[in-house]
Design a protein around this motif. Structure first.
Motif, PDB file in Angstrom:
ATOM      1  N   GLN A  11       0.844  -1.211   0.000  1.00 24.08           N
ATOM      2  CA  GLN A  11       0.000   0.000   0.000  1.00 24.08           C
ATOM      3  C   GLN A  11       0.876   1.257   0.000  1.00 24.08           C
ATOM      4  O   GLN A  11       0.591   2.217  -0.727  1.00 24.08           O
ATOM      5  N   ASN A  12       1.936   1.254   0.798  1.00 28.39           N
ATOM      6  CA  ASN A  12       2.845   2.411   0.836  1.00 28.39           C
ATOM      7  C   ASN A  12       3.497   2.659  -0.517  1.00 28.39           C
ATOM      8  O   ASN A  12       3.685   3.808  -0.929  1.00 28.39           O
ATOM      9  N   ILE A  13       3.843   1.583  -1.205  1.00 30.65           N
ATOM     10  CA  ILE A  13       4.446   1.716  -2.535  1.00 30.65           C
ATOM     11  C   ILE A  13       3.461   2.387  -3.487  1.00 30.65           C
ATOM     12  O   ILE A  13       3.815   3.329  -4.213  1.00 30.65           O
ATOM     13  N   PHE A  14       2.215   1.949  -3.458  1.00 33.52           N
ATOM     14  CA  PHE A  14       1.221   2.519  -4.375  1.00 33.52           C
ATOM     15  C   PHE A  14       0.819   3.937  -3.976  1.00 33.52           C
ATOM     16  O   PHE A  14       0.519   4.767  -4.840  1.00 33.52           O
ATOM     17  N   ILE A  15       0.840   4.243  -2.694  1.00 31.07           N
ATOM     18  CA  ILE A  15       0.579   5.615  -2.254  1.00 31.07           C
ATOM     19  C   ILE A  15       1.661   6.542  -2.800  1.00 31.07           C
ATOM     20  O   ILE A  15       1.374   7.621  -3.315  1.00 31.07           O
ATOM     21  N   SER A  16       2.923   6.106  -2.697  1.00 31.99           N
ATOM     22  CA  SER A  16       4.032   6.897  -3.254  1.00 31.99           C
ATOM     23  C   SER A  16       3.879   7.074  -4.749  1.00 31.99           C
ATOM     24  O   SER A  16       4.155   8.149  -5.293  1.00 31.99           O
ATOM     25  N   LEU A  17       3.440   6.011  -5.415  1.00 29.79           N
ATOM     26  CA  LEU A  17       3.230   6.077  -6.862  1.00 29.79           C
ATOM     27  C   LEU A  17       2.162   7.109  -7.214  1.00 29.79           C
ATOM     28  O   LEU A  17       2.300   7.856  -8.175  1.00 29.79           O
ATOM     29  N   TRP A  18       1.115   7.168  -6.415  1.00 30.06           N
ATOM     30  CA  TRP A  18       0.044   8.142  -6.639  1.00 30.06           C
ATOM     31  C   TRP A  18       0.546   9.563  -6.426  1.00 30.06           C
ATOM     32  O   TRP A  18       0.273  10.460  -7.219  1.00 30.06           O
ATOM     33  N   LYS A  19       1.304   9.757  -5.343  1.00 30.46           N
ATOM     34  CA  LYS A  19       1.786  11.090  -5.018  1.00 30.46           C
ATOM     35  C   LYS A  19       2.810  11.603  -6.018  1.00 30.46           C
ATOM     36  O   LYS A  19       2.826  12.781  -6.359  1.00 30.46           O
ATOM     37  N   LYS A  20       3.698  10.709  -6.459  1.00 35.49           N
ATOM     38  CA  LYS A  20       4.751  11.131  -7.388  1.00 35.49           C
ATOM     39  C   LYS A  20       5.043  10.006  -8.378  1.00 35.49           C
ATOM     40  O   LYS A  20       5.935   9.191  -8.151  1.00 35.49           O
ATOM     41  N   PRO A  21       4.283   9.947  -9.470  1.00 35.65           N
ATOM     42  CA  PRO A  21       4.499   8.887 -10.459  1.00 35.65           C
ATOM     43  C   PRO A  21       5.876   9.009 -11.107  1.00 35.65           C
ATOM     44  O   PRO A  21       6.295  10.111 -11.472  1.00 35.65           O
ATOM     45  N   PRO A  22       6.589   7.891 -11.237  1.00 36.14           N
ATOM     46  CA  PRO A  22       7.911   7.945 -11.866  1.00 36.14           C
ATOM     47  C   PRO A  22       7.782   8.048 -13.383  1.00 36.14           C
ATOM     48  O   PRO A  22       6.742   7.742 -13.951  1.00 36.14           O
ATOM     49  N   SER A  23       8.849   8.475 -14.027  1.00 36.62           N
ATOM     50  CA  SER A  23       8.867   8.420 -15.488  1.00 36.62           C
ATOM     51  C   SER A  23       9.644   7.166 -15.869  1.00 36.62           C
ATOM     52  O   SER A  23      10.658   6.842 -15.257  1.00 36.62           O
ATOM     53  N   LEU A  24       9.139   6.452 -16.871  1.00 42.39           N
ATOM     54  CA  LEU A  24       9.741   5.178 -17.269  1.00 42.39           C
ATOM     55  C   LEU A  24      10.369   5.278 -18.642  1.00 42.39           C
ATOM     56  O   LEU A  24       9.899   6.018 -19.496  1.00 42.39           O
ATOM     57  N   ASN A  25      11.419   4.469 -18.835  1.00 39.47           N
ATOM     58  CA  ASN A  25      12.045   4.378 -20.148  1.00 39.47           C
ATOM     59  C   ASN A  25      11.538   3.167 -20.925  1.00 39.47           C
ATOM     60  O   ASN A  25      11.933   2.945 -22.048  1.00 39.47           O
ATOM     61  N   HIS A  26      10.717   2.346 -20.295  1.00 36.30           N
ATOM     62  CA  HIS A  26      10.150   1.168 -20.947  1.00 36.30           C
ATOM     63  C   HIS A  26       8.677   1.056 -20.570  1.00 36.30           C
ATOM     64  O   HIS A  26       8.221   1.699 -19.632  1.00 36.30           O
ATOM     65  N   PRO A  27       7.898   0.244 -21.305  1.00 41.10           N
ATOM     66  CA  PRO A  27       6.442   0.260 -21.138  1.00 41.10           C
ATOM     67  C   PRO A  27       5.891  -0.350 -19.843  1.00 41.10           C
ATOM     68  O   PRO A  27       4.749  -0.124 -19.508  1.00 41.10           O
ATOM     69  N   THR A  28       6.672  -1.129 -19.106  1.00 33.93           N
ATOM     70  CA  THR A  28       6.131  -1.763 -17.908  1.00 33.93           C
ATOM     71  C   THR A  28       6.683  -1.160 -16.625  1.00 33.93           C
ATOM     72  O   THR A  28       7.845  -0.784 -16.550  1.00 33.93           O
ATOM     73  N   LEU A  29       5.847  -1.101 -15.636  1.00 29.14           N
ATOM     74  CA  LEU A  29       6.171  -0.504 -14.348  1.00 29.14           C
ATOM     75  C   LEU A  29       6.734  -1.528 -13.361  1.00 29.14           C
ATOM     76  O   LEU A  29       7.326  -1.164 -12.347  1.00 29.14           O
ATOM     77  N   LEU A  30       6.577  -2.807 -13.652  1.00 31.67           N
ATOM     78  CA  LEU A  30       6.902  -3.846 -12.680  1.00 31.67           C
ATOM     79  C   LEU A  30       8.342  -3.814 -12.158  1.00 31.67           C
ATOM     80  O   LEU A  30       8.540  -3.915 -10.941  1.00 31.67           O
ATOM     81  N   PRO A  31       9.368  -3.659 -13.005  1.00 27.62           N
ATOM     82  CA  PRO A  31      10.725  -3.586 -12.443  1.00 27.62           C
ATOM     83  C   PRO A  31      10.882  -2.430 -11.439  1.00 27.62           C
ATOM     84  O   PRO A  31      11.527  -2.576 -10.401  1.00 27.62           O
ATOM     85  N   TYR A  32      10.265  -1.298 -11.731  1.00 22.76           N
ATOM     86  CA  TYR A  32      10.297  -0.165 -10.802  1.00 22.76           C
ATOM     87  C   TYR A  32       9.626  -0.546  -9.479  1.00 22.76           C
ATOM     88  O   TYR A  32      10.131  -0.249  -8.400  1.00 22.76           O
ATOM     89  N   LEU A  33       8.465  -1.203  -9.572  1.00 22.69           N
ATOM     90  CA  LEU A  33       7.727  -1.583  -8.360  1.00 22.69           C
ATOM     91  C   LEU A  33       8.514  -2.579  -7.518  1.00 22.69           C
ATOM     92  O   LEU A  33       8.520  -2.491  -6.288  1.00 22.69           O
ATOM     93  N   PHE A  34       9.200  -3.530  -8.170  1.00 20.59           N
ATOM     94  CA  PHE A  34      10.015  -4.478  -7.412  1.00 20.59           C
ATOM     95  C   PHE A  34      11.176  -3.767  -6.711  1.00 20.59           C
ATOM     96  O   PHE A  34      11.525  -4.093  -5.582  1.00 20.59           O
ATOM     97  N   GLY A  35      11.756  -2.790  -7.377  1.00 20.74           N
ATOM     98  CA  GLY A  35      12.823  -2.010  -6.741  1.00 20.74           C
ATOM     99  C   GLY A  35      12.289  -1.227  -5.545  1.00 20.74           C
ATOM    100  O   GLY A  35      12.912  -1.191  -4.479  1.00 20.74           O
ATOM    101  N   ALA A  36      11.128  -0.610  -5.728  1.00 18.87           N
ATOM    102  CA  ALA A  36      10.496   0.117  -4.616  1.00 18.87           C
ATOM    103  C   ALA A  36      10.159  -0.842  -3.478  1.00 18.87           C
ATOM    104  O   ALA A  36      10.312  -0.510  -2.303  1.00 18.87           O
ATOM    105  N   ALA A  37       9.714  -2.047  -3.831  1.00 16.43           N
ATOM    106  CA  ALA A  37       9.386  -3.051  -2.812  1.00 16.43           C
ATOM    107  C   ALA A  37      10.637  -3.432  -2.020  1.00 16.43           C
ATOM    108  O   ALA A  37      10.598  -3.516  -0.786  1.00 16.43           O
ATOM    109  N   ARG A  38      11.744  -3.655  -2.713  1.00 16.49           N
ATOM    110  CA  ARG A  38      13.000  -3.978  -2.013  1.00 16.49           C
ATOM    111  C   ARG A  38      13.369  -2.877  -1.030  1.00 16.49           C
ATOM    112  O   ARG A  38      13.742  -3.136   0.111  1.00 16.49           O
ATOM    113  N   ASN A  39      13.244  -1.631  -1.475  1.00 15.74           N
ATOM    114  CA  ASN A  39      13.582  -0.507  -0.598  1.00 15.74           C
ATOM    115  C   ASN A  39      12.646  -0.438   0.609  1.00 15.74           C
ATOM    116  O   ASN A  39      13.091  -0.223   1.741  1.00 15.74           O
TER     117      ASN A  39
END
Length: 189
Positions: free
Chosen positions: A55-83
């Motif tokens: 939930q915290n990861i998705f709240i952060s995503l809502w507040k400040k969406p990242p810009s991606l260099n590729h079409p899928t968000l999943l690698p970013y989300l896994f990195g955020a999850a690790r952090n």
């Protein structure tokens, strides 16, 4: 106008960033919550904590969406999850095994690995749908709802022994199904 569901993650993030589009956020959430939750739960081994982290990861995503260099968000989300997991572990003094898991999973979430995991997941879902209904229900409660064998037996009104047999049968049939597909693919090439 095309349905928002057909947008890729980059397009959805742009809609969230520009207009705080709730529907775009909901599509991303539905698209990726399960994969991120499974990853976090595997480390944390606590459903409530895992849900809070995701939930915290998705709240952060809502507040400040990242810009991606590729079409899928999943690698970013896994990195955020690790952090987030590392932060949670430091905060609550989790054990060394959990810290080692985080350390060993750094960098495993490339787009190719994501696509390979997605294809494997489709094979697994297909195999699960072919299971006998009672077996499939028990398996889903065990593996996707994270219920214990005792909880499943109470919920379905069957013995723990029967639950264990259904899970063994499901695993056996899924292994056979996947092995058959792999053999077919190898012989094709």
């Amino acid at each position: 106008m095309t349905s928002i569901i057909t947008h890729n993650d980059q397009e959805l993030l742009k809609l969230i960033g520009e207009r705080q589009n709730h529907q775009a956020f909901e599509v991303l959430y539905q698209r990726h919550f399960d994969a991120v939750f499974r990853y976090v739960f595997k480390v944390m081994q606590d459903r409530e904590t895992a849900e809070d982290v995701v939930q915290n990861i998705f709240i952060s995503l809502w507040k400040k969406p990242p810009s991606l260099n590729h079409p899928t968000l999943l690698p970013y989300l896994f990195g955020a999850a690790r952090n987030q997991i590392a932060k949670e572990i430091r905060k609550n003094k989790w054990n060394k095994e959990q810290l080692d898991f985080i350390e060993n999973t750094k960098g495993i979430c490339s787009t190719d690995e994501y696509l390979e995991e997605r294809d494997t997941r489709k094979l697994l879902e297909s195999g699960i749908q072919k299971l006998p209904q009672k077996c499939r229900n028990v398996f889903k409660l065990s593996r996707f709802s994270y219920l214990s064998n005792k909880q499943i037996s109470e919920k379905l009104g069957i013995s723990v022994f029967t639950v264990e047999n259904h899970i063994k049968k499901a695993l056996y049939l899924l292994r056979q199904s996947i092995e058959f597909i792999v053999i077919c693919l190898v012989s094709w090439y």
